[in-house]
Design a protein around this motif. Structure first.
Motif, PDB file in Angstrom:
ATOM      1  N   ALA A 179       0.828  -1.207   0.000  1.00 35.08           N
ATOM      2  CA  ALA A 179       0.000   0.000   0.000  1.00 35.08           C
ATOM      3  C   ALA A 179       0.860   1.254   0.000  1.00 35.08           C
ATOM      4  O   ALA A 179       0.534   2.243  -0.665  1.00 35.08           O
ATOM      5  N   GLN A 180       1.957   1.225   0.730  1.00 38.83           N
ATOM      6  CA  GLN A 180       2.859   2.386   0.734  1.00 38.83           C
ATOM      7  C   GLN A 180       3.552   2.536  -0.609  1.00 38.83           C
ATOM      8  O   GLN A 180       3.687   3.642  -1.142  1.00 38.83           O
ATOM      9  N   ILE A 181       3.976   1.419  -1.189  1.00 37.63           N
ATOM     10  CA  ILE A 181       4.654   1.486  -2.483  1.00 37.63           C
ATOM     11  C   ILE A 181       3.690   1.930  -3.576  1.00 37.63           C
ATOM     12  O   ILE A 181       4.090   2.536  -4.574  1.00 37.63           O
ATOM     13  N   ALA A 182       2.399   1.682  -3.390  1.00 37.71           N
ATOM     14  CA  ALA A 182       1.391   2.049  -4.385  1.00 37.71           C
ATOM     15  C   ALA A 182       1.236   3.559  -4.540  1.00 37.71           C
ATOM     16  O   ALA A 182       0.579   4.008  -5.483  1.00 37.71           O
ATOM     17  N   ILE A 183       1.836   4.341  -3.667  1.00 39.41           N
ATOM     18  CA  ILE A 183       1.792   5.807  -3.810  1.00 39.41           C
ATOM     19  C   ILE A 183       3.155   6.361  -4.223  1.00 39.41           C
ATOM     20  O   ILE A 183       3.386   7.570  -4.141  1.00 39.41           O
ATOM     21  N   ASP A 184       4.042   5.480  -4.667  1.00 39.13           N
ATOM     22  CA  ASP A 184       5.353   5.919  -5.139  1.00 39.13           C
ATOM     23  C   ASP A 184       5.187   6.902  -6.298  1.00 39.13           C
ATOM     24  O   ASP A 184       4.245   6.805  -7.086  1.00 39.13           O
ATOM     25  N   LYS A 185       6.125   7.832  -6.437  1.00 41.29           N
ATOM     26  CA  LYS A 185       6.031   8.826  -7.503  1.00 41.29           C
ATOM     27  C   LYS A 185       6.348   8.260  -8.884  1.00 41.29           C
ATOM     28  O   LYS A 185       6.033   8.885  -9.908  1.00 41.29           O
ATOM     29  N   ARG A 195       0.644  -5.231  -9.465  1.00 37.51           N
ATOM     30  CA  ARG A 195       0.635  -6.608  -9.954  1.00 37.51           C
ATOM     31  C   ARG A 195       0.577  -7.623  -8.813  1.00 37.51           C
ATOM     32  O   ARG A 195       0.166  -8.763  -9.016  1.00 37.51           O
ATOM     33  N   ARG A 196       0.996  -7.207  -7.626  1.00 37.93           N
ATOM     34  CA  ARG A 196       1.024  -8.131  -6.497  1.00 37.93           C
ATOM     35  C   ARG A 196      -0.136  -7.928  -5.520  1.00 37.93           C
ATOM     36  O   ARG A 196      -0.296  -8.722  -4.588  1.00 37.93           O
ATOM     37  N   MET A 197      -0.904  -6.873  -5.716  1.00 42.73           N
ATOM     38  CA  MET A 197      -1.973  -6.573  -4.778  1.00 42.73           C
ATOM     39  C   MET A 197      -3.216  -7.411  -5.047  1.00 42.73           C
ATOM     40  O   MET A 197      -3.490  -7.778  -6.196  1.00 42.73           O
ATOM     41  N   SER A 198      -3.961  -7.671  -4.007  1.00 45.62           N
ATOM     42  CA  SER A 198      -5.221  -8.397  -4.157  1.00 45.62           C
ATOM     43  C   SER A 198      -6.245  -7.507  -4.845  1.00 45.62           C
ATOM     44  O   SER A 198      -6.119  -6.272  -4.816  1.00 45.62           O
ATOM     45  N   LEU A 202      -6.547  -3.358  -4.815  1.00 41.99           N
ATOM     46  CA  LEU A 202      -6.308  -2.639  -6.071  1.00 41.99           C
ATOM     47  C   LEU A 202      -7.292  -1.477  -6.266  1.00 41.99           C
ATOM     48  O   LEU A 202      -7.004  -0.536  -6.996  1.00 41.99           O
ATOM     49  N   LEU A 203      -8.438  -1.543  -5.636  1.00 40.27           N
ATOM     50  CA  LEU A 203      -9.436  -0.477  -5.792  1.00 40.27           C
ATOM     51  C   LEU A 203      -8.875   0.886  -5.445  1.00 40.27           C
ATOM     52  O   LEU A 203      -9.285   1.904  -6.012  1.00 40.27           O
ATOM     53  N   ALA A 204      -7.900   0.931  -4.534  1.00 39.61           N
ATOM     54  CA  ALA A 204      -7.306   2.202  -4.135  1.00 39.61           C
ATOM     55  C   ALA A 204      -6.524   2.848  -5.276  1.00 39.61           C
ATOM     56  O   ALA A 204      -6.229   4.048  -5.233  1.00 39.61           O
ATOM     57  N   MET A 205      -6.219   2.095  -6.333  1.00 42.49           N
ATOM     58  CA  MET A 205      -5.429   2.617  -7.443  1.00 42.49           C
ATOM     59  C   MET A 205      -6.285   2.857  -8.688  1.00 42.49           C
ATOM     60  O   MET A 205      -5.755   3.078  -9.772  1.00 42.49           O
ATOM     61  N   ILE A 206      -7.587   2.863  -8.539  1.00 38.99           N
ATOM     62  CA  ILE A 206      -8.474   2.973  -9.693  1.00 38.99           C
ATOM     63  C   ILE A 206      -8.356   4.322 -10.398  1.00 38.99           C
ATOM     64  O   ILE A 206      -8.663   4.444 -11.581  1.00 38.99           O
TER      65      ILE A 206
END
Length: 268
Positions: A179-185, A195-198, A202-206
């Motif tokens: 989740a922290q890496i999902a906000i990387d710049k 690719r590794r998230m459930s 993944l909804l947080a990255m929509i």
């Protein structure tokens, strides 16, 4: 025209003279050969062939003034003589000695002044032995660390300044860090996390600005969650959403755009 490879030159650029060689008796015994296997030659391959056939002589060349001779000899010399070469002024010699020594001899080379030595050291160490190298000044050393370190050590590299290091981290770190890496710049780093998230996470990255990540989201979340992506600005994302949902109606507010450019940081 004569090329270097056709010549038999010593490390100072002089022609090799078999008659003055201290090992000239080896020539008649077939254990050396001009331009092929010669301890006086400056070419590493010819030095290698010589010591392959005359391993017992390697000890005598560990202090030779030519670094290539010392480096090749270190591969064949008595192991007990190699620790002193870890202080050799040439990095090739230091590594040639280190790779034949027990691990405890490698640890001081984690701070070797030459990056190539540190890269090679990082490639053979693992786990806690790599911890001091997570702050190495060279990005590629840190990439090797990220590839080899245990997942428990990887949080130390989550905020690494190099995106290549962070991509390696994203591929291997524990799922609780995604989740922290999902906000990387950097979009490439976020994509590795996606690719590794459930599907649920993944909804947080929509709404991610990178179309590749939205495509990943659209490919794996539940179909009833796809409504928001029906009007995605990227045609590939829209096509995927429509194929999964069976929606055939007109787009509601889609502006015709090419693929969005992946959002990545610039590499210095």
């Amino acid at each position: 025209m004569t090329t270097d490879i056709d010549e038999a030159l010593d490390w100072q650029g002089n022609e090799v003279d078999c008659a003055s060689c201290p090992h000239r008796e080896l020539l008649s015994a077939g254990r050396c050969e001009l331009k092929k296997a010669c301890v006086q030659d400056r070419y590493a391959r010819r030095l290698e062939r010589f010591f392959q056939q005359n391993r017992a002589l390697a000890d005598d060349y560990l202090m030779h003034p030519y670094f290539e001779t010392r480096a090749v000899a270190a591969g064949y010399a008595t192991v007990f003589l190699l620790p002193r070469l870890l202080q050799d002024p040439d990095e090739t010699v230091r590594w040639s000695a280190a790779r034949r020594l027990p691990k405890r001899y490698l640890l001081p080379l984690r701070t070797d002044p030459h990056r190539e030595v540190r890269i090679r050291i990082a490639s053979v160490l693992s786990d806690e032995d790599l911890r001091p190298m997570v702050n190495d000044s060279d990005y590629y050393v840190r990439q090797i660390v990220a590839k080899r370190a245990s997942p428990g050590l990887l949080p130390l590299l989550v905020l690494d300044p190099d995106s290549g290091v962070r991509r390696e981290v994203a591929r291997r770190i524990g799922p609780e860090w995604l989740a922290q890496i999902a906000i990387d710049k950097d979009g490439d780093v976020r994509l590795e996390a996606a690719r590794r998230m459930s599907p649920g996470r993944l909804l947080a990255m929509i709404d991610d600005p990178d179309w590749r990540i939205r495509y990943e989201v659209a490919s794996r979340i539940d179909t009833y969650e796809l409504t928001e992506l029906l009007d995605d600005p990227d045609p590939l994302v829209r096509e995927l959403v429509r194929s999964r949902t069976g929606f055939t109606g007109p787009a509601r507010s889609v502006s015709s755009q090419p693929h969005a450019t992946p959002v990545t940081e610039s590499t210095p």
